[in-house]
Design an enzyme around this catalytic site. Structure first.
Site, PDB file in Angstrom:
ATOM      1  N   ARG A 226       0.853  -1.200   0.000  1.00 61.92           N
ATOM      2  CA  ARG A 226       0.000   0.000   0.000  1.00 61.92           C
ATOM      3  C   ARG A 226       0.887   1.248   0.000  1.00 61.92           C
ATOM      4  O   ARG A 226       2.115   1.155   0.053  1.00 61.92           O
ATOM      5  CB  ARG A 226      -0.951   0.002   1.205  1.00 61.92           C
ATOM      6  CG  ARG A 226      -0.252  -0.034   2.538  1.00 61.92           C
ATOM      7  CD  ARG A 226      -1.235   0.047   3.709  1.00 61.92           C
ATOM      8  NE  ARG A 226      -0.508   0.200   4.945  1.00 61.92           N
ATOM      9  CZ  ARG A 226      -0.192  -0.798   5.760  1.00 61.92           C
ATOM     10  NH1 ARG A 226      -0.579  -2.021   5.475  1.00 61.92           N
ATOM     11  NH2 ARG A 226       0.503  -0.574   6.874  1.00 61.92           N
ATOM     12  N   GLY A 227       0.235   2.401  -0.058  1.00 60.21           N
ATOM     13  CA  GLY A 227       0.945   3.675   0.102  1.00 60.21           C
ATOM     14  C   GLY A 227       2.063   3.894  -0.912  1.00 60.21           C
ATOM     15  O   GLY A 227       1.931   3.598  -2.105  1.00 60.21           O
ATOM     16  N   ILE A 228       3.178   4.416  -0.419  1.00 64.10           N
ATOM     17  CA  ILE A 228       4.304   4.790  -1.283  1.00 64.10           C
ATOM     18  C   ILE A 228       4.878   3.556  -1.991  1.00 64.10           C
ATOM     19  O   ILE A 228       5.197   3.605  -3.186  1.00 64.10           O
ATOM     20  CB  ILE A 228       5.395   5.491  -0.438  1.00 64.10           C
ATOM     21  CG1 ILE A 228       4.865   6.831   0.099  1.00 64.10           C
ATOM     22  CG2 ILE A 228       6.669   5.695  -1.248  1.00 64.10           C
ATOM     23  CD1 ILE A 228       5.748   7.484   1.165  1.00 64.10           C
TER      24      ILE A 228
ATOM     25  N   ARG B   1       3.966  -7.818   5.440  1.00 59.89           N
ATOM     26  CA  ARG B   1       3.639  -8.897   6.383  1.00 59.89           C
ATOM     27  C   ARG B   1       2.362  -9.607   5.953  1.00 59.89           C
ATOM     28  O   ARG B   1       2.251 -10.810   6.098  1.00 59.89           O
ATOM     29  CB  ARG B   1       3.501  -8.331   7.803  1.00 59.89           C
ATOM     30  CG  ARG B   1       4.843  -7.936   8.409  1.00 59.89           C
ATOM     31  CD  ARG B   1       4.670  -7.077   9.628  1.00 59.89           C
ATOM     32  NE  ARG B   1       3.978  -5.833   9.303  1.00 59.89           N
ATOM     33  CZ  ARG B   1       3.764  -4.838  10.144  1.00 59.89           C
ATOM     34  NH1 ARG B   1       4.189  -4.942  11.378  1.00 59.89           N
ATOM     35  NH2 ARG B   1       3.137  -3.748   9.758  1.00 59.89           N
TER      36      ARG B   1
ATOM     37  N   ASP C 214       8.047 -10.653   6.716  1.00 59.05           N
ATOM     38  CA  ASP C 214       8.309  -9.653   7.760  1.00 59.05           C
ATOM     39  C   ASP C 214       9.793  -9.305   7.693  1.00 59.05           C
ATOM     40  O   ASP C 214      10.647 -10.165   7.954  1.00 59.05           O
ATOM     41  CB  ASP C 214       7.929 -10.242   9.131  1.00 59.05           C
ATOM     42  CG  ASP C 214       8.070  -9.222  10.245  1.00 59.05           C
ATOM     43  OD1 ASP C 214       8.830  -8.238  10.075  1.00 59.05           O
ATOM     44  OD2 ASP C 214       7.416  -9.414  11.291  1.00 59.05           O
TER      45      ASP C 214
ATOM     46  N   GLY D 133       8.172   0.575   6.433  1.00 54.27           N
ATOM     47  CA  GLY D 133       8.460   1.349   7.638  1.00 54.27           C
ATOM     48  C   GLY D 133       7.235   1.421   8.526  1.00 54.27           C
ATOM     49  O   GLY D 133       6.102   1.218   8.075  1.00 54.27           O
TER      50      GLY D 133
ATOM     51  N   TYR E 235      11.351   7.157  15.419  1.00 57.10           N
ATOM     52  CA  TYR E 235      11.185   7.203  13.961  1.00 57.10           C
ATOM     53  C   TYR E 235      12.249   8.094  13.316  1.00 57.10           C
ATOM     54  O   TYR E 235      12.907   7.703  12.350  1.00 57.10           O
ATOM     55  CB  TYR E 235       9.781   7.722  13.655  1.00 57.10           C
ATOM     56  CG  TYR E 235       9.409   7.786  12.199  1.00 57.10           C
ATOM     57  CD1 TYR E 235       9.048   6.632  11.510  1.00 57.10           C
ATOM     58  CD2 TYR E 235       9.385   8.998  11.507  1.00 57.10           C
ATOM     59  CE1 TYR E 235       8.685   6.688  10.171  1.00 57.10           C
ATOM     60  CE2 TYR E 235       9.025   9.064  10.177  1.00 57.10           C
ATOM     61  CZ  TYR E 235       8.671   7.906   9.514  1.00 57.10           C
ATOM     62  OH  TYR E 235       8.314   7.959   8.187  1.00 57.10           O
TER      63      TYR E 235
ATOM     64  N   LYS F  36      15.210   7.007  10.707  1.00 55.92           N
ATOM     65  CA  LYS F  36      15.273   7.566   9.356  1.00 55.92           C
ATOM     66  C   LYS F  36      16.567   8.345   9.125  1.00 55.92           C
ATOM     67  O   LYS F  36      17.094   8.372   8.014  1.00 55.92           O
ATOM     68  CB  LYS F  36      14.052   8.462   9.110  1.00 55.92           C
ATOM     69  CG  LYS F  36      12.723   7.700   9.093  1.00 55.92           C
ATOM     70  CD  LYS F  36      12.693   6.649   8.001  1.00 55.92           C
ATOM     71  CE  LYS F  36      11.327   6.018   7.814  1.00 55.92           C
ATOM     72  NZ  LYS F  36      11.327   4.983   6.756  1.00 55.92           N
TER      73      LYS F  36
HETATM   74  P1  NDP Z   1       2.058   2.593   4.938  1.00 52.59           P
HETATM   75  O1  NDP Z   1       1.811   2.332   6.387  1.00 52.59           O
HETATM   76  O2  NDP Z   1       0.943   2.984   4.063  1.00 52.59           O
HETATM   77  O3  NDP Z   1       2.771   1.288   4.300  1.00 52.59           O
HETATM   78  C1  NDP Z   1       3.833   0.670   4.966  1.00 52.59           C
HETATM   79  C2  NDP Z   1       4.210  -0.591   4.217  1.00 52.59           C
HETATM   80  O4  NDP Z   1       5.259  -1.254   4.928  1.00 52.59           O
HETATM   81  C3  NDP Z   1       3.053  -1.581   4.113  1.00 52.59           C
HETATM   82  O5  NDP Z   1       3.145  -2.271   2.893  1.00 52.59           O
HETATM   83  C4  NDP Z   1       3.321  -2.529   5.273  1.00 52.59           C
HETATM   84  O6  NDP Z   1       2.696  -3.772   5.026  1.00 52.59           O
HETATM   85  C5  NDP Z   1       4.844  -2.599   5.208  1.00 52.59           C
HETATM   86  N1  NDP Z   1       5.503  -3.039   6.428  1.00 52.59           N
HETATM   87  C6  NDP Z   1       5.472  -2.465   7.643  1.00 52.59           C
HETATM   88  N2  NDP Z   1       6.200  -3.192   8.513  1.00 52.59           N
HETATM   89  C7  NDP Z   1       6.706  -4.232   7.820  1.00 52.59           C
HETATM   90  C8  NDP Z   1       7.537  -5.321   8.156  1.00 52.59           C
HETATM   91  N3  NDP Z   1       7.993  -5.521   9.404  1.00 52.59           N
HETATM   92  N4  NDP Z   1       7.856  -6.208   7.193  1.00 52.59           N
HETATM   93  C9  NDP Z   1       7.397  -6.040   5.931  1.00 52.59           C
HETATM   94  N5  NDP Z   1       6.620  -5.032   5.552  1.00 52.59           N
HETATM   95  C10 NDP Z   1       6.273  -4.148   6.497  1.00 52.59           C
HETATM   96  O7  NDP Z   1       3.234   3.658   4.907  1.00 52.59           O
HETATM   97  P2  NDP Z   1       3.675   4.738   3.787  1.00 52.59           P
HETATM   98  O8  NDP Z   1       3.433   4.220   2.435  1.00 52.59           O
HETATM   99  O9  NDP Z   1       3.161   6.044   4.213  1.00 52.59           O
HETATM  100  O10 NDP Z   1       5.245   4.760   4.090  1.00 52.59           O
HETATM  101  C11 NDP Z   1       6.205   4.082   3.301  1.00 52.59           C
HETATM  102  C12 NDP Z   1       7.584   4.549   3.729  1.00 52.59           C
HETATM  103  O11 NDP Z   1       7.674   5.954   3.560  1.00 52.59           O
HETATM  104  C13 NDP Z   1       7.873   4.277   5.202  1.00 52.59           C
HETATM  105  O12 NDP Z   1       9.214   3.905   5.369  1.00 52.59           O
HETATM  106  C14 NDP Z   1       7.599   5.611   5.849  1.00 52.59           C
HETATM  107  O13 NDP Z   1       8.330   5.769   7.037  1.00 52.59           O
HETATM  108  C15 NDP Z   1       8.065   6.561   4.761  1.00 52.59           C
HETATM  109  N6  NDP Z   1       7.496   7.898   4.852  1.00 52.59           N
HETATM  110  C16 NDP Z   1       6.141   8.113   4.831  1.00 52.59           C
HETATM  111  C17 NDP Z   1       5.631   9.394   4.929  1.00 52.59           C
HETATM  112  C18 NDP Z   1       4.161   9.696   4.925  1.00 52.59           C
HETATM  113  O14 NDP Z   1       3.814  10.855   5.171  1.00 52.59           O
HETATM  114  N7  NDP Z   1       3.291   8.770   4.604  1.00 52.59           N
HETATM  115  C19 NDP Z   1       6.531  10.551   5.070  1.00 52.59           C
HETATM  116  C20 NDP Z   1       7.932  10.213   5.053  1.00 52.59           C
HETATM  117  C21 NDP Z   1       8.375   8.942   4.948  1.00 52.59           C
HETATM  118  P3  NDP Z   1       2.200  -4.755   6.241  1.00 52.59           P
HETATM  119  O15 NDP Z   1       1.555  -3.885   7.276  1.00 52.59           O
HETATM  120  O16 NDP Z   1       1.285  -5.732   5.591  1.00 52.59           O
HETATM  121  O17 NDP Z   1       3.452  -5.404   6.721  1.00 52.59           O
END
Ligand code: NDP
Length: 252
Positions: free
Chosen positions: A23-25, A45, A66, A95, A158, A162
Site C-alpha cells: 500500500r501507500g508509497i 507482512r 516480515d 516502515g 522514527y 530515518k
Molecule cells: P504505509 O503504512 O501505508 O505502508 C507501509 C508498508 O510497509 C506496508 O506495505 C506494510 O505492510 C509494510 N511493512 C510495515 N512493517 C513491515 C515489516 N515488518 N515487514 C514487511 N513489511 C512491512 O506507509 P507509507 O506508504 O506512508 O510509508 C512508506 C515509507 O515511507 C515508510 O518507510 C515511511 O516511514 C516513509 N514515509 C512516509 C511518509 C508519509 O507521510 N506517509 C513521510 C515520510 C516517509 P504490512 O503492514 O502488511 O506489513
C-alpha cells in the site's frame, strides 16, 4: 545480455524489489516500475495488496515477508532469484511508526521502530548487494523521511531510524561505487497514505498549510523520484539524499 550490461537503459526490464509494497508509497513505486515493464516483487507482512495491480504472474510477485525476520527475508530473496534472477533495483520502503513523547516511550516502541526502519533495511540491502556486486550493477533506494532533517515531537524513535539511513546509505555508496552500484535516499515530506491518515483531517490541513507547495504529497509524487534514481539518467547520482517534501525542509 551479459551479466555486466546496464539494464537501467530505457526499456530494459529489470528485477525490482519493493519492500512494504502492499500500500501507500511502496505500492505506487511497484506500479511505477510495472508500467515501465520491469519485473516487480513486493513484500509485506500481510502479503496482499491494497488494490489489484492487474499485473501478470510473469511480472509481479507479492510475497508475505516480515522484514524484521532474517529467515523470512532470505526466503523472499530465494523465491525472487529462483523466479527471475537477482534483484537489480531495491526500494527499501517498509516502515512503521510508534509515536509517543520520549518520557512515555517504552523500550519496546523504540526497538520495534529501529528494527523495522533501520536494522531491516541493513538486512535487506546487504542481501541484495551480495548479488549486485557480482553483476557489477544495481540501484538501492532507501525511503527516509523529512523528520530525519527537522525532527518531529513524538517521533524520536522514527526520526532516529530515518536519520540512521543517511549514514548507512552514504557509507554503502562508498563501499559499492567501484561496482557501478548506486545507493541513494529519498526523504518524503507528508504523503497521503494510511500512515498519515492516523493524524486526522484537521491536523493534516494544518500540516499542509506549512508546506511551501501548499499540499501534502500523493504516493505517485514519491514514486516518480524513486523511479528516476533507478534510471539510467541517475547513473552518476550516489550517496544523495533527495527531499520530496514540497519545500518543507528546504535549506536545512
Ligand atoms: P504505509 O503504512 O501505508 O505502508 C507501509 C508498508 O510497509 C506496508 O506495505 C506494510 O505492510 C509494510 N511493512 C510495515 N512493517 C513491515 C515489516 N515488518 N515487514 C514487511 N513489511 C512491512 O506507509 P507509507 O506508504 O506512508 O510509508 C512508506 C515509507 O515511507 C515508510 O518507510 C515511511 O516511514 C516513509 N514515509 C512516509 C511518509 C508519509 O507521510 N506517509 C513521510 C515520510 C516517509 P504490512 O503492514 O502488511 O506489513
Amino acid at each position: 545480455m551479459s551479466d555486466s550490461e546496464d539494464t537501467t537503459a530505457a526499456g530494459e526490464p529489470r528485477v525490482v524489489l519493493v519492500t512494504g509494497g502492499s500500500r501507500g508509497i511502496g505500492l505506487a513505486c511497484a506500479e511505477w516500475f510495472l508500467a515501465r515493464g520491469d519485473r516487480v516483487a513486493i513484500t509485506s507482512r500481510t502479503g496482499s495488496t491494497e488494490r489489484d495491480l492487474g499485473a501478470d504472474a510473469d511480472h509481479f510477485l507479492s510475497l508475505s515477508c516480515d522484514m524484521t525476520d532474517a529467515a523470512q527475508v532470505e526466503a523472499a530473496f530465494e523465491t525472487i532469484e529462483a523466479t527471475w534472477g537477482p534483484v537489480e533495483v531495491l526500494v527499501a520502503n517498509a516502515g512503521v511508526t510508534r509515536d509517543s513523547l520520549v518520557l512515555r516511550m517504552s523500550e519496546d516502541a523504540w526497538s520495534e521502530v529501529i528494527d523495522t526502519n533501520l536494522t531491516a533495511v541493513f538486512r535487506v540491502t546487504k542481501r541484495a548487494l551480495a548479488k549486485m556486486i557480482r553483476l557489477h550493477r544495481g540501484r538501492v533506494i532507501m525511503i527516509s523521511s523529512v523528520g530525519a532533517f527537522i525532527g518531529s515531537a513524538g517521533q524520536a524513535n522514527y526520526a532516529a531510524s530515518k536519520a540512521g539511513l543517511f549514514g548507512m546509505a552514504r557509507s554503502l555508496a562508498r563501499e559499492v561505487a567501484s561496482r557501478s552500484i548506486t545507493v541513494n535516499v529519498v526523504a518524503p515530506g507528508l504523503v497521503e497514505t494510511s500512515m498519515l491518515a492516523a493524524l486526522g483531517e484537521a491536523k493534516l490541513a494544518e500540516f499542509a498549510a506549512q508546506v511551501p507547495l501548499g499540499r501534502v504529497a500523493q504516493p505517485d509524487d514519491v514514486a516518480g523520484v524513486v523511479g528516476f534514481l533507478a534510471s539510467q539518467a541517475a547513473g552518476y547520482v550516489t550517496g544523495a539524499i533527495l527531499p520530496v517534501d514540497g519545500g518543507l525542509a528546504m535549506g536545512i
